[in-house]
Design an enzyme around this catalytic site. Structure first.
Site: not given
Length: 176
Positions: A129-131
């Site tokens: 989850p780089c978002h």
């Protein structure tokens, strides 16, 4: 042997890349169409069946029914990138953190820009989850799939149905 498939998800078209395993595929990349996308190599073999478990989990996530992924990965990167990616994996669903937070968590508080670069090099969009990483001021910064997709994923994790978010995004873009 590298295998791949494309999948028209409710969010956008995704390119899935990996290595075949007895359980399906060990994923090495998930990229969004329209973003920084891995080009399909002529040496790769199409194999949609191997990615069925990946597609199933992504479908559940995008429907708001899954919060964590249980997939096998085959990702290469530097030792620093892997430290950053492990920190990304530890960010809970629906929570955002800053690049500075990640730098602190990996014990390298002065490496905020390097953390940003490693975050941007994350080959596993959505599942890693780089978002969930945002700017110190709360603003959205860089996302390989585009900031609108980042916003939609964060909205999904705040409880908004993806279909409603996509409809709102579409109606907002028509209004301009």
């Amino acid at each position: 042997m590298t295998i791949y498939t494309t999948w028209r998800s409710p969010l956008c078209e995704l390119l899935l890349v990996g290595e075949r395993t007895s359980a399906g595929a060990a994923v090495s990349a998930i990229a969004m169409a329209g973003g920084r996308r891995t080009a399909v190599s002529p040496h790769w073999t199409p194999d949609a069946d191997a990615f069925a478990p990946v597609v199933a989990q992504l479908s559940e996530y995008l429907a708001g029914e899954r919060r964590e992924f249980d997939l096998e990965f085959a990702v290469s990167g530097t030792a620093f990138q892997h430290r950053v990616w492990q920190a990304l994996d530890a960010i809970p669903y629906g929570v955002t953190v800053t690049y500075s937070d990640i730098a602190e968590r990996i014990g390298s508080p002065r490496s905020v820009r390097a953390v940003g670069a490693a975050n941007g090099a994350n080959p596993l969009m959505i599942v890693r989850p780089c978002h969930r990483v945002i700017g110190r001021d709360g603003s959205l910064h860089g996302y390989a799939g585009g900031l609108e997709h980042k916003r939609l994923l964060l909205d999904l994790e705040r409880g908004e149905r993806l279909s409603a978010a996509l409809a709102a995004a579409g109606s907002g873009s028509d209004a301009g």
